[in-house]
Every structure is written in C-alpha cells, then in structure tokens.
Motif scaffolding. Sequence first.
Motif, PDB file in Angstrom:
ATOM      1  N   ARG A 162      11.954  40.660  43.185  1.00  0.00           N
ATOM      2  CA  ARG A 162      12.444  39.993  41.983  1.00  0.00           C
ATOM      3  C   ARG A 162      13.794  39.341  42.296  1.00  0.00           C
ATOM      4  NH1 ARG A 162      13.946  42.408  35.976  1.00  0.00           N
ATOM      5  NH2 ARG A 162      13.878  40.354  34.954  1.00  0.00           N
ATOM      6  N   ARG A 173      17.051  37.709  40.860  1.00  0.00           N
ATOM      7  CA  ARG A 173      17.770  37.570  39.584  1.00  0.00           C
ATOM      8  C   ARG A 173      18.489  36.222  39.534  1.00  0.00           C
ATOM      9  NH1 ARG A 173      23.044  37.689  40.484  1.00  0.00           N
ATOM     10  NH2 ARG A 173      24.054  39.264  41.802  1.00  0.00           N
ATOM     11  N   PRO A 174      18.901  35.851  38.337  1.00  0.00           N
ATOM     12  CA  PRO A 174      19.660  34.590  38.234  1.00  0.00           C
ATOM     13  C   PRO A 174      21.074  34.743  38.833  1.00  0.00           C
ATOM     14  CG  PRO A 174      18.974  35.392  36.048  1.00  0.00           C
ATOM     15  CD  PRO A 174      18.680  36.470  37.012  1.00  0.00           C
ATOM     16  N   THR A 196      23.831  46.480  45.495  1.00  0.00           N
ATOM     17  CA  THR A 196      24.485  46.659  44.194  1.00  0.00           C
ATOM     18  C   THR A 196      24.574  45.321  43.469  1.00  0.00           C
ATOM     19  OG1 THR A 196      26.472  47.513  43.092  1.00  0.00           O
ATOM     20  CG2 THR A 196      26.837  46.386  45.185  1.00  0.00           C
ATOM     21  N   GLY A 197      24.328  45.400  42.199  1.00  0.00           N
ATOM     22  CA  GLY A 197      24.373  44.193  41.379  1.00  0.00           C
ATOM     23  C   GLY A 197      23.169  43.289  41.528  1.00  0.00           C
ATOM     24  N   ALA A 198      22.149  43.743  42.266  1.00  0.00           N
ATOM     25  CA  ALA A 198      20.963  42.876  42.472  1.00  0.00           C
ATOM     26  C   ALA A 198      20.027  42.901  41.272  1.00  0.00           C
ATOM     27  CB  ALA A 198      20.233  43.298  43.727  1.00  0.00           C
ATOM     28  N   GLY A 199      20.258  43.867  40.372  1.00  0.00           N
ATOM     29  CA  GLY A 199      19.433  43.883  39.160  1.00  0.00           C
ATOM     30  C   GLY A 199      18.466  45.050  39.095  1.00  0.00           C
ATOM     31  N   LYS A 200      18.742  46.115  39.825  1.00  0.00           N
ATOM     32  CA  LYS A 200      17.823  47.278  39.830  1.00  0.00           C
ATOM     33  C   LYS A 200      17.806  47.947  38.462  1.00  0.00           C
ATOM     34  CE  LYS A 200      20.059  49.333  43.191  1.00  0.00           C
ATOM     35  NZ  LYS A 200      21.101  48.310  43.512  1.00  0.00           N
ATOM     36  N   THR A 201      19.022  48.267  37.970  1.00  0.00           N
ATOM     37  CA  THR A 201      19.094  48.975  36.695  1.00  0.00           C
ATOM     38  C   THR A 201      18.612  48.068  35.570  1.00  0.00           C
ATOM     39  OG1 THR A 201      21.020  50.120  37.598  1.00  0.00           O
ATOM     40  CG2 THR A 201      20.664  50.336  35.239  1.00  0.00           C
ATOM     41  N   HIS A 202      18.914  46.784  35.712  1.00  0.00           N
ATOM     42  CA  HIS A 202      18.424  45.844  34.693  1.00  0.00           C
ATOM     43  C   HIS A 202      16.891  45.869  34.640  1.00  0.00           C
ATOM     44  CE1 HIS A 202      18.379  42.257  32.182  1.00  0.00           C
ATOM     45  NE2 HIS A 202      17.396  41.796  32.985  1.00  0.00           N
ATOM     46  N   ASN A 252      29.666  45.189  41.024  1.00  0.00           N
ATOM     47  CA  ASN A 252      29.015  45.463  39.743  1.00  0.00           C
ATOM     48  C   ASN A 252      29.940  46.305  38.881  1.00  0.00           C
ATOM     49  OD1 ASN A 252      27.347  45.980  37.634  1.00  0.00           O
ATOM     50  ND2 ASN A 252      25.839  47.177  38.813  1.00  0.00           N
ATOM     51  N   GLU A 288      29.242  47.889  36.284  1.00  0.00           N
ATOM     52  CA  GLU A 288      28.612  49.159  35.869  1.00  0.00           C
ATOM     53  C   GLU A 288      27.707  49.633  36.988  1.00  0.00           C
ATOM     54  OE1 GLU A 288      26.634  48.730  32.153  1.00  0.00           O
ATOM     55  OE2 GLU A 288      28.441  48.072  31.128  1.00  0.00           O
ATOM     56  N   SER A 329      25.728  51.766  39.465  1.00  0.00           N
ATOM     57  CA  SER A 329      25.184  53.125  39.504  1.00  0.00           C
ATOM     58  C   SER A 329      25.441  53.660  40.900  1.00  0.00           C
ATOM     59  CB  SER A 329      23.672  53.096  39.232  1.00  0.00           C
ATOM     60  OG  SER A 329      23.442  52.399  38.038  1.00  0.00           O
ATOM     61  N   ALA A 351      20.345  53.786  44.275  1.00  0.00           N
ATOM     62  CA  ALA A 351      21.719  53.232  44.309  1.00  0.00           C
ATOM     63  C   ALA A 351      21.698  51.998  45.194  1.00  0.00           C
ATOM     64  CB  ALA A 351      22.674  54.270  44.857  1.00  0.00           C
ATOM     65  N   GLY A 352      22.743  51.225  45.100  1.00  0.00           N
ATOM     66  CA  GLY A 352      22.817  49.968  45.850  1.00  0.00           C
ATOM     67  C   GLY A 352      22.803  50.180  47.353  1.00  0.00           C
TER      68      GLY A 352
HETATM   69  N1  LIG Z   1      17.121  39.453  35.933  1.00  0.00           N
HETATM   70  C1  LIG Z   1      18.305  39.508  35.364  1.00  0.00           C
HETATM   71  N2  LIG Z   1      18.530  38.672  34.327  1.00  0.00           N
HETATM   72  C2  LIG Z   1      19.700  38.663  33.732  1.00  0.00           C
HETATM   73  N3  LIG Z   1      20.716  39.431  34.091  1.00  0.00           N
HETATM   74  C3  LIG Z   1      20.561  40.267  35.126  1.00  0.00           C
HETATM   75  C4  LIG Z   1      19.352  40.348  35.792  1.00  0.00           C
HETATM   76  N4  LIG Z   1      19.444  41.247  36.763  1.00  0.00           N
HETATM   77  C5  LIG Z   1      20.708  41.744  36.685  1.00  0.00           C
HETATM   78  N5  LIG Z   1      21.352  41.163  35.713  1.00  0.00           N
HETATM   79  C6  LIG Z   1      22.691  41.439  35.368  1.00  0.00           C
HETATM   80  O1  LIG Z   1      23.403  41.655  36.553  1.00  0.00           O
HETATM   81  C7  LIG Z   1      24.264  42.726  36.395  1.00  0.00           C
HETATM   82  C8  LIG Z   1      24.041  43.763  37.455  1.00  0.00           C
HETATM   83  O2  LIG Z   1      22.849  44.263  37.300  1.00  0.00           O
HETATM   84  P1  LIG Z   1      22.460  45.786  37.553  1.00  0.00           P
HETATM   85  O3  LIG Z   1      23.391  46.662  36.993  1.00  0.00           O
HETATM   86  O4  LIG Z   1      21.067  45.930  37.107  1.00  0.00           O
HETATM   87  O5  LIG Z   1      22.602  45.851  39.102  1.00  0.00           O
HETATM   88  P2  LIG Z   1      22.245  47.085  39.989  1.00  0.00           P
HETATM   89  O6  LIG Z   1      21.362  46.588  41.033  1.00  0.00           O
HETATM   90  O7  LIG Z   1      21.711  48.139  39.171  1.00  0.00           O
HETATM   91  O8  LIG Z   1      23.630  47.454  40.610  1.00  0.00           O
HETATM   92  P3  LIG Z   1      24.091  48.920  41.028  1.00  0.00           P
HETATM   93  O9  LIG Z   1      23.277  49.267  42.186  1.00  0.00           O
HETATM   94  O10 LIG Z   1      25.474  48.705  41.328  1.00  0.00           O
HETATM   95  O11 LIG Z   1      23.803  49.722  39.863  1.00  0.00           O
HETATM   96  C9  LIG Z   1      24.003  43.292  35.036  1.00  0.00           C
HETATM   97  O12 LIG Z   1      24.999  42.819  34.170  1.00  0.00           O
HETATM   98  C10 LIG Z   1      22.711  42.707  34.622  1.00  0.00           C
HETATM   99  O13 LIG Z   1      22.686  42.449  33.246  1.00  0.00           O
END
Ligand SMILES: Nc1ncnc2c1ncn2[C@@H]1O[C@H](COP(=O)(O)OP(=O)(O)OP(=O)(O)O)[C@@H](O)[C@H]1O
Length: 938
Positions: A13, A15-16, A112-118, A218, A220, A222, A253-254
């Motif tokens: 996936r 992300r934007p 990290t910040g790639a959008g896993k938690t999202h 990121n 927030e 994780s 985790a990232g």
């Molecule tokens: N597909 C998406 N569309 C819109 N916003 C996104 C998308 N994926 C991630 N984001 C945004 O990017 C930011 C980081 O995303 P997220 O927390 O999911 O990252 P992560 O991979 O969980 O990072 P970490 O490993 O540090 O927790 C969040 O603010 C999230 O809203």
Amino acid sequence: MSTDSRKIRVAVRVRPFNERELEGNPRNIIKVLDKSTLMFDPDEDEDEFFFHGVKLTHRDITKRVKKKLTMEYDDVFDNTATNNDIFEVCMKPLVQSVMNGYNCSVFVYGATGAGKTHTMLGNETCPGITFLTVKELFRQIESLSEVRKFDIGISYLEVYNELVMNLLTKSGPLKLREDSHGVVVSGLVLKQIHNATELLELLALGNRNRTQHPTDANAESSRSHAIFQVHIRMVEKKTGQKRAVKLSMIDLAGSERAASTKGVGIRFKEGANINKSLLALGNCINKLADGLKHIPYRDSNLTRILKDSLGGNCQTVMIANISPSSLTYDDTYNTLKYASRAKKIRTTVRQNIVPSNVPKEFLVKKVNEQAEELERLRAKVADLEEQLRKKEQEAAAAAPGPSLALNATLLNTWVSRIDSCYASMRQALQHLIALKSKEKLLNMRVKLKEQAETIARIVTLDGSHLNEDIAKMEASVDRCGKQVANQQADKTRWQERFRQSLRSRNALRKEIAQSELATVLKGILTGKDAEIEALQATLYKEHVLQMSFTYAQENKLWHNIMVLSGDIIQQNYLLLRSMDRLDNVTYDKLKRLVKLNQRQRGVTFFDDDCKQQDRNDIDLSSNSLDDIANLSDCSEDAVDFPPDGEDGDGSTMLSVVGGAAGGAMKRSKLNDGSESEPETCSLQGDSAKEDTATDRNIFKKPKMVSRTMSFKTTSLAGGGILSRPPISRRTPTKQAKAMGKTTATTTTTATVSHRLKVPRLVVSQAMMDSLSKKKVPQSPSGDIADKNKLNVSDDSSGIGSIANSTFDICSNKDSETESLFSNVLVESNVDPQVLDKVLRRASMKGGKMTLSVSKENRKKSPKRIGKSPRTVNRSTSRTNSSASSVINRYRMMKAKDGQASTSGGTSAALPKPRAANNNFDSDSDRNRHNRLMGIVKK
Ligand SMILES: Nc1ncnc2c1ncn2[C@@H]1O[C@H](COP(=O)(O)OP(=O)(O)OP(=O)(O)O)[C@@H](O)[C@H]1O
C-alpha cells in the motif's frame, strides 16, 4: 481434515505524500502500474533540472541511479486506496476462512510513518481494517448463530523492548512458552466478548495503553509491535463438531533505520530492540522463502509470537506500507525487498476441528441423514430442471412469432430426437431382418436335406449304408433346428426393440403434429421413413440373392442327378422291355416321370396354395414396416416342407396342400366329415388328356387307367401326411403357445391321424364266399363298377400301389365305401389277413377311403430322443412302407404260388397271377399294348 499449502498473500500500500514531505518537494519513487505491479524509482516525467542553463538528467547526482525496478505482488494499492478497499480485497476472504475453521493472520510492515497504524486502526472518519474485519466477523457469526454456537475471546498484546505486555490489563511482562499447540503466552487471560461493540471498546482500550512516542518521522509513532488476536470457538449445533480458530492482526513497529528517527537515549534503545526483532523477522522470512527447515523463530519474542502466522497452520496476509517519497528511498526499498521475499513463503493450512466425543453411531446416523437429504435435493433439482425445460418448451411453442434463433434451437432439438429415434429403428430392423433371413436359410437347408434324405431312401444300392447315411442327415437337420431354436430369443428381443422404436416414432409423430414446426418436421419424417424403406428393400434383396444362390446350387445338383438317373432308367427300361418284364406299375411310374420331365400340369404335385407358400418361403414378410413389427412368430412365414409322398414305391400321395392355412382348412373339413372338390385335385377329368400326352412318350403303353375309381389328391393335414412342420414349430415360443393357434398346425398330422377311425373289418369265410359270388359290385350311386375298375383292384400289385393313399369311391356313405372296397379286395382273392391289415389302416369318410397310419405303428427314431423336438413324420413313411411291403410280400408270395402251381401242374384255388403285361381284360387290349410298345412276340 483437509490440508492445503498456500503462499502468504502480499499486498503493498502506497500512502499519499504527507505535508512534511510535500514541503521538501521530494521525488515520487513509486509508480503503480496496475493492481499487482509497481515500479520502484521510475523515470521522472517532468522533472527537468537545469544547472547553469544546462539540463541535467539527475537531480540528485551524488546519491542514486534510477533503479526502475518493476515489482509484482498479489495486490498493489496506490495512494487513492482507502482502508475499505484494503479490507474488501485482503480481509474479507480471510474472514470467510476463519469461519471455515482456518487460523488467519494479517500483519502490517513498513518504516515509521509509512501508514501501518493508519491501515490497521484508521481514525473516526476512516476506520481501519481491524474495525472492518471485526464488524464482518460478527456479521457472519450472527448469520450462523442458528446452526453454530460461538465463544469469542480477545487478547491484545504488545512486544516492547522484547517484553510481552497485555494491553488490556496493564499487567507486567508475560512469558512465552511452547506446548503442543504452539507458542502460548503464560498468564494471558482472554477477554470474552459477545458483540462487536464490546470488542471495539477493548480495542480502543488497548490502543490507549500502547506505547507511543513522537519521532522525527511520525508524531504518533508506535514504538512497539501490537498483536491483536480474536479467539473463536465454534460448535456445530447438529453434529457437535467443534472448531477453534484464531485471527491475529499485528501492527509492527517501524522498520526504519535509526538514522531516520534520529533517536537518542531511550529512543535509540527502543530503535535497537525494534530493529533486533525486525531483523529476526527478516531472517525468518528469508529462510522461509528459501524453504529451509530450520527457522530462527526463537531469535526474538516477536518472531516467536509470529511463528504460527509465518510458517504454521495459518493463512497469512502481509501488508507492506510504503511512502512514495524519495526521502524514505532506502526504507521503501527495504520494505519492498522484504515483501518480495515474503511472497515466496508457503504455509500449510488445515481446518482446526477439535476432536469431539460424539459417539460414532451418531455421526454415522448424521451422515446417512445428510446422504438422504442430498438424494432428495438432487431429485428435486432434477424435477425442477425438467419442469423448467417443459416450461421453456411451452413458452417457445406459445410465443407468437418466435425469433429465428429460437426456431433454429427448437428445430435442432427436434431433429436430434428424430435422428436418435430412427437410428434405433434402423439398428433393430437390420438385426431383425438378418435373423429372419438366417432362419429362413436354415429352414431351406433343412428342406433340401429332407429331400435328399427321401431320395437316399430310394436310391440305395443294397441298403447297407442307408441307416448310416440317414443318421448323418438327421444329425445335420437337428443341428440346423438347434441353430434356429438358439436364435429365437435374439429374434424376439430385436422384434420387441423394433416394435418399441415404432411406438416411439408414432409418439414422436403425434408430438410433431402439435409442434409449430410441424410442416418442416413432417418432411423430415417422410425422408426418414423413405430411408428405412430403402434399407429394408436392400436387406430383402440381399436375402433373396442368398436364397437364390442356394437354390441354384441345389438345382445344379439335381440336374446332375437327373441326367444320371435318366441314363440309368433308359437302360433299365430297354432291358425290361427286351425281356418282356415291363409290368404296369413300372410302366406307370415311367410314364409319370416323363410327364414330370415335360413339366406337364396334368398331374399337380403342389396346388396353388402350396405354390404360394413356396413363394412365401422366399419372401421375408410383406414390405411394410408394420407387418414386420407384427410378425409375432417366425412360423408364420417359415418354410413348409414338401411332402414325402413321392417315395418312389408308386404309392400315391400325388399332391399335398401346402401351408398351415390349407392344412387347417382341410382339417376342419375332415372333422365335419365332408370334403369339397376344390380342395382335391382329381385325375379323373384330366385322364384323357394325360393319356393322350403319355401316348406320345417314349414309354409307350396301352391306356389302362381306370375311369371309375378316380385318384384323389388330398392332404390329411397341412403339409400333407408326410410333410414336416416348420422347424420353428418344433420349439414353439411362449407367444406361439399362448396363441394356441399355430400349434394346431404343428400337431395337425398326428391329430388327424388320431382322429381317424380305423375300422376293423374281420372278413369271415362266409362273407368271402358271399362276396366272391358278386362278380360286379354295385356302387351306391347306382353305377355298376365296370371291369376296368375291378381290374385295377384285382391286381395284387395294385394293392401295393394303393397303400397309403386316398381313393374316391362313388359312395356317400362310409359303410358303403368300406363294403365296396372290401368287395373289391375280396374279389381279388386277397388273403383275409392281408385284407384285415389293409382295412385296419384305412378310414372311410365322405365317400373316400384313406389308407392312413395308425398310431401304434408310429415309431420314434432312437436318434431323435434327446435331440430336437421335431416330430418324426419319417416314421409315417416307414409305417406306410411297411404297410406296402405287407401287401407286396403277399403279392410276391402269390406270384410264387402261382408259378409253383403252374410248374407243378396243380390247380390252385387262388386265381392265376398275371404276367407283367398280363393286366389286360382282353386280347385286343394286350395286342394294342404290344403294338404301342413295339413288342412283337415271335
Ligand atoms: N493512506 C493514508 N492516507 C492518509 N493519511 C495517511 C495514510 N497513511 C498514513 N497516513 C498518515 O500518516 C501518518 C503516519 O501514519 P501512521 O501512524 O499510520 O504511520 P506508522 O507506519 O504507523 O508509523 P509508526 O511505525 O511510527 O507508528 C498519520 O498521520 C496518518 O494519518
């Protein structure tokens, strides 16, 4: 329990760009090509970079060369994809598998910040796949609640700095241990839930408890691996079958490099531990992808917990999250490489059915019930399909102005039905005609063998080999009879099939008449009928050719026999004539032979019916199909046998009425004691013509045939006394027995013989004396029996010739006929004993005297016993012969006596026997004869 080997499903996936990235004006390093392919580090479309007025190909000339790697995964989602899209494609099938009893897991991987938690959790406006999956899970649980009982428990763990924590209870670190079920978290208590709301509340609680710290990448971030598990226990209400399954959802985790988070102190330690566990995860993935046996799960708690999901009994989905930004070039590249490796991992999945203690009998009963249910449903489906087909046909028939396409389909259906109907008819017809043809050929061969046998009895030099030859011929006839009998069953079967096909055709015809395509289909039917007729004609032709060939062969043989016989007869005749030993009997025979040779019709050997019957022998049946179908018994058109009457001893079965019908008619007439002229073929009316013709023959002899005692051709029964019934009658079919009509013909001969009254006339001396006084017996009709008449009877040799014959005597009463005949015999000085024997074999009916065969004289050939059940008509002939021989012996004895008395000079009481040419009433007759015969006494 079914097992299946499956690959891990890998989805990527993208992300934007986030705000921070957009500020840095980064390059897009991911280009999604289609739903399963992306290109890593593609060419920039409009990314021109000028330095001192010169266009540069690479903006970042110090760092990278464009890889332009095309990578393929199970699913690729671009930056426009929503969590719902991910759920629909990746998670919905997984939920279905869970309900079917398979363990399933999904984990998200990425920097990290790639959008896993999202992806996993989402937010209020865009719920993550955990929420959507749980919702779907409960929807399915509710839909199955009537047939299954569910127990659901959840756990929510995190692995932080290699410590396993329960996110739902905030207890201390938990230990991992392994047992037969795999890795188990000691002290972990599942939280039981009953609906989706409870589950989501606990999920939110766990998220709140999860370790999160802001990082440079990121806000927030994780900092732990979160493992959310739903444990489901399902019990089938009907069968009691139990399943225990587990759905694991893991937010890792990232996987970033420490440099990208710029962590120091605790954050650095966190990062090191995260990297350690992810490194262990990477190792495991690599080794699993390479198919190695030893997988280092124990290198970290994360891999221990994920052991089941990666290499065990689990259907696994990995979602790799990546950023499109060139700022995370290496992390993205690493993530994609991991994802590619993970694609190769195979897991072995099986349904987790818990062995139950339900008794075996119960299960057997359930299986039987289900089998019955299955059968019932199948029958119902078949029934419904049939109904549907009929409805479609009705609709097609009822639809006004059907389309051409519909007509074509309908026409094809009809044509294929017609084809199959006529194909079976054709097959049945071919077999049936072949069998009938064979049967007729066999019958014909039997007939020819019978003829040969008859001739063999006559043409024997000294009689020494006769019995042997006859036995051989009988055996051959038996074999043919058996062959015919053997194929009866086959014939009946094909007859029935042919009738069946006719019925089908008629039914089809009726259906077609009602069809909208009736006009066209009738034409097709007519064509098919014509084909069948043509086939039938061809088969008949073949049969007739075969019959003709056989006849031709036989004819050739007969011709040769006749040529040789003629030669011998001629020699003998000349010899006898020169010796003046030509008697009347021999002369008569020779005369008849000449007539026969000249094909004269004056003496008829077969009446018209018989000729017709002969024609029928060749004809298989009538030409119509219906007639073939209605042939209930082969005997209807079986070969009838010619009479054995022409046995060469001069006895007088001159003709027979052939055919069953003729026989039946005769029989009825005999039974009621009357007999009409058309059935007889009298010589009386034709004698003058015959004699005229005979006079022109080479065997010249004065006319000596009596005119008052006429020879009457008759048949005691169908086919004549000596005729053989058709072979098929010897082994009557059930049908024939049931009909009971045809059997009447079978037994005609015997029946008639049995029914004939055999008068026993004891001629006393007194009677002889009184009769001897009557020189000329008075006929009942008032005519006086003339001398000629007496001469015939008077001649002792004539007695021999009249044995086994039917004679007309001008009397309407049996008693008078008997009396008259007796008188003739007595006047001829026939010995009373001989007379008695003759009369015992005689029957008087309707002014006709018949020398027949009494039952006690019938003998069965021992060779017949145990062989075919054929009636031994031959014995009739033997008995007749023996009757003849009695008379002939008597004649010879008398002749000897006469010679002795002449030579001894003693005057005998008996009249002087006549010489061979001494059967003349006057000298003028004798002279006339001698003149005609060219005999000149010197
Ligand atoms: N597909 C998406 N569309 C819109 N916003 C996104 C998308 N994926 C991630 N984001 C945004 O990017 C930011 C980081 O995303 P997220 O927390 O999911 O990252 P992560 O991979 O969980 O990072 P970490 O490993 O540090 O927790 C969040 O603010 C999230 O809203």
